[in-house]
Design an enzyme around this catalytic site. Structure first.
Site, PDB file in Angstrom:
ATOM      1  N   ASN A  65       0.880  -1.172   0.000  1.00  0.00           N
ATOM      2  CA  ASN A  65       0.000   0.000   0.000  1.00  0.00           C
ATOM      3  C   ASN A  65       0.910   1.212   0.000  1.00  0.00           C
ATOM      4  O   ASN A  65       1.439   1.621   1.037  1.00  0.00           O
ATOM      5  CB  ASN A  65      -0.907  -0.022   1.232  1.00  0.00           C
ATOM      6  CG  ASN A  65      -1.856   1.170   1.264  1.00  0.00           C
ATOM      7  OD1 ASN A  65      -1.779   2.072   0.442  1.00  0.00           O
ATOM      8  ND2 ASN A  65      -2.750   1.176   2.246  1.00  0.00           N
ATOM      9  N   ARG A  84      -2.520  -2.092  -3.559  1.00  0.00           N
ATOM     10  CA  ARG A  84      -3.738  -1.316  -3.365  1.00  0.00           C
ATOM     11  C   ARG A  84      -3.673  -0.106  -4.289  1.00  0.00           C
ATOM     12  O   ARG A  84      -2.719   0.668  -4.262  1.00  0.00           O
ATOM     13  CB  ARG A  84      -3.846  -0.833  -1.919  1.00  0.00           C
ATOM     14  CG  ARG A  84      -5.070   0.056  -1.676  1.00  0.00           C
ATOM     15  CD  ARG A  84      -5.059   0.681  -0.304  1.00  0.00           C
ATOM     16  NE  ARG A  84      -6.253   1.482  -0.094  1.00  0.00           N
ATOM     17  CZ  ARG A  84      -6.232   2.755   0.305  1.00  0.00           C
ATOM     18  NH1 ARG A  84      -5.088   3.355   0.540  1.00  0.00           N
ATOM     19  NH2 ARG A  84      -7.354   3.413   0.477  1.00  0.00           N
ATOM     20  N   HIS A 114     -13.079   2.692  -0.222  1.00  0.00           N
ATOM     21  CA  HIS A 114     -13.076   1.652   0.823  1.00  0.00           C
ATOM     22  C   HIS A 114     -13.692   0.354   0.313  1.00  0.00           C
ATOM     23  O   HIS A 114     -14.118  -0.495   1.102  1.00  0.00           O
ATOM     24  CB  HIS A 114     -13.867   2.088   2.075  1.00  0.00           C
ATOM     25  CG  HIS A 114     -13.266   3.230   2.826  1.00  0.00           C
ATOM     26  ND1 HIS A 114     -14.030   4.117   3.559  1.00  0.00           N
ATOM     27  CD2 HIS A 114     -11.976   3.639   2.976  1.00  0.00           C
ATOM     28  CE1 HIS A 114     -13.241   5.019   4.122  1.00  0.00           C
ATOM     29  NE2 HIS A 114     -11.984   4.742   3.783  1.00  0.00           N
ATOM     30  N   ARG A 140     -12.588  15.240   7.353  1.00  0.00           N
ATOM     31  CA  ARG A 140     -13.367  15.592   6.166  1.00  0.00           C
ATOM     32  C   ARG A 140     -14.794  15.945   6.557  1.00  0.00           C
ATOM     33  O   ARG A 140     -15.387  15.300   7.434  1.00  0.00           O
ATOM     34  CB  ARG A 140     -13.379  14.438   5.167  1.00  0.00           C
ATOM     35  CG  ARG A 140     -12.016  14.066   4.611  1.00  0.00           C
ATOM     36  CD  ARG A 140     -12.144  12.959   3.571  1.00  0.00           C
ATOM     37  NE  ARG A 140     -10.856  12.374   3.250  1.00  0.00           N
ATOM     38  CZ  ARG A 140     -10.601  11.074   3.259  1.00  0.00           C
ATOM     39  NH1 ARG A 140     -11.563  10.202   3.570  1.00  0.00           N
ATOM     40  NH2 ARG A 140      -9.400  10.628   2.952  1.00  0.00           N
ATOM     41  N   GLU A 188      -8.263  -5.422   5.070  1.00  0.00           N
ATOM     42  CA  GLU A 188      -8.086  -5.063   3.665  1.00  0.00           C
ATOM     43  C   GLU A 188      -6.874  -5.757   3.044  1.00  0.00           C
ATOM     44  O   GLU A 188      -6.894  -6.146   1.876  1.00  0.00           O
ATOM     45  CB  GLU A 188      -7.964  -3.549   3.539  1.00  0.00           C
ATOM     46  CG  GLU A 188      -9.260  -2.824   3.895  1.00  0.00           C
ATOM     47  CD  GLU A 188      -9.106  -1.323   3.932  1.00  0.00           C
ATOM     48  OE1 GLU A 188      -9.314  -0.689   2.882  1.00  0.00           O
ATOM     49  OE2 GLU A 188      -8.789  -0.777   5.000  1.00  0.00           O
TER      50      GLU A 188
END
Length: 403
Positions: free
Chosen positions: A12, A96, A185, A246, A389
């Site tokens: 990643n 990823r 996601h 956010r 993940e």
């Protein structure tokens, strides 16, 4: 690929970091976990943790100039464990990749054409895809003979129908600039949806789920029969739920207002909405543990931030209940979803008419295992399913190269 090649290295690659895991897909064993951070700085740091009862974490500091040097340092650490990148047991490297647009709806073996397409998507993912591309190029140079597989955050959401994916703006403008809802996601939502079905003892194709991925970034998805039919994030990860930094959903005219009245430029507004909003903007903290401590101490700003966070969450649960028509389970995952019992309790409170109830005693249990936190006789299950993940990326990567 040799018959003994059962390991997958998951990478990643971020703008200044590389997270990695080495997994053996025979039994899902993690052989190593690590992180290289602050790449390009004088205080670069690599932390490597091999598996095994006697394994000890290793750490090195000092400038790591770029991603190529970072991956070579990772390869050296793996070699010290006897699980090096040159090992014949390594079947593939799984990457990823944040944005795959509409072009990529499944894991994909990377060749020059695929890499060019990922680069073409940079305008819709300027903060993420460039770093992912750097990691891919570096890994390909390190092991040009090895299959490299891209697993896309957006892929799970490509099953959304057009009426869910389209914004109500001029179609020609939207098409010319790839403006639509992509969602993110997706690797987590895919993994959690499948694991939730296992927990409930039913095939994924029979289930309607609302999955709530609640971490510093947060997203919700409506999953019908194992396929995403709606999700809260949109063109970018800014849309949707209140997050750590956010804003989530906001009237787009706020942007014009800030330009006209506050004299803010595009970059300043971007920074405000992505890095200085959400829980941080509301109360100065984005750690839910600290926010809850402040709420319990009677802090007004933290209480308001928590209430806004929960209000938005309830709205999405209700909206996705309406989209699905029938819901078999609401599933919480990621750092906040898995660990913050007060968030789960507050999000479900008052939804008894929809069949949603949380058992206080079950909800208070802390565990790393998938579990139900609703009463046995609840019409709709409420579950906690820890996400993984990296395991999902490794699973999809290995399934593709082992076919």
């Amino acid at each position: 690929m040799t018959s003994q090649a059962t390991r997958v290295l998951v990478l990643n690659s971020g703008s200044s970091s590389v997270k990695y895991q080495l997994l053996d897909m025979r039994d899902g064993t993690r052989l190593a976990v690590g992180l290289v951070e602050r790449i390009g700085e004088s205080a670069s740091r690599l932390v490597h943790t091999p598996s095994g009862d006697r394994a000890e974490r290793r750490e090195r500091t000092g400038r790591i100039a770029d991603h190529e040097e970072a991956l070579r340092a990772v390869a050296e650490e793996l070699a010290l464990d006897g699980t090096g990148v040159d090992s014949p047991e390594l079947a593939a490297i799984g990457h990823r990749v944040v944005h795959g647009g509409l072009e990529f709806s499944a894991p994909t073996v990377i060749d020059d054409a695929v890499l060019a397409e990922i680069e073409r998507l940079v305008p819709v993912a300027p903060l993420h895809n460039p770093a992912n591309i750097t990691g891919i190029k570096t890994a390909r140079a390190l092991r040009p003979d090895l299959p490299q597989v891209a697993v896309f955050d957006t892929a799970f959401h490509t099953t959304m129908p057009e009426h869910a994916a389209r914004y109500a703006i001029d179609t020609a403008t939207a098409d010319a600039h790839r403006i639509r809802r992509y969602g993110f996601h997706g690797t987590s939502h895919a993994y959690v949806s499948r694991r939730a079905a296992e927990l409930l003892g039913r095939p994924p194709g029979e289930l309607n789920l609302i999955v709530l991925h609640l971490g510093n970034g947060a997203s919700a998805s409506a999953v019908a029969g194992g396929r995403c039919v709606d999700t809260s994030m949109g063109l970018t990860p800014l849309e949707g739920l209140v997050m750590g930094t956010r804003s989530g959903d906001i009237d787009p005219a706020v942007v014009f207002h800030l330009e006209r009245v506050a004299g803010m430029d595009t970059d300043e507004i971007d920074e405000l909405l992505n890095k200085k909003s959400g829980l941080t903007g509301l109360c100065g903290d984005n750690d839910m543990r600290e926010i809850r401590r402040r709420v319990d101490a009677g802090d007004d700003a933290a209480t308001l931030a928590f209430d806004i966070y929960i209000h938005r969450l309830k709205k999405y649960i209700g909206a996705y209940y309406a989209v699905l028509g029938r819901v078999d389970a609401v599933v919480f995952t990621a750092g906040v979803g898995e660990n913050a019992a007060p968030v789960r309790e507050a999000a479900i409170a008052g939804l008894g008419e929809l069949g949603l109830v949380v058992d206080a005693e079950l909800n208070a249990v802390r565990s790393g295992e998938p579990r139900l936190v609703s009463p046995q006789d609840a019409r709709v299950a409420v579950a906690v399913v820890p996400t993984d993940e990296e395991m999902e990326i490794a699973r999809q990567t290995f399934a593709l190269v082992d076919a």
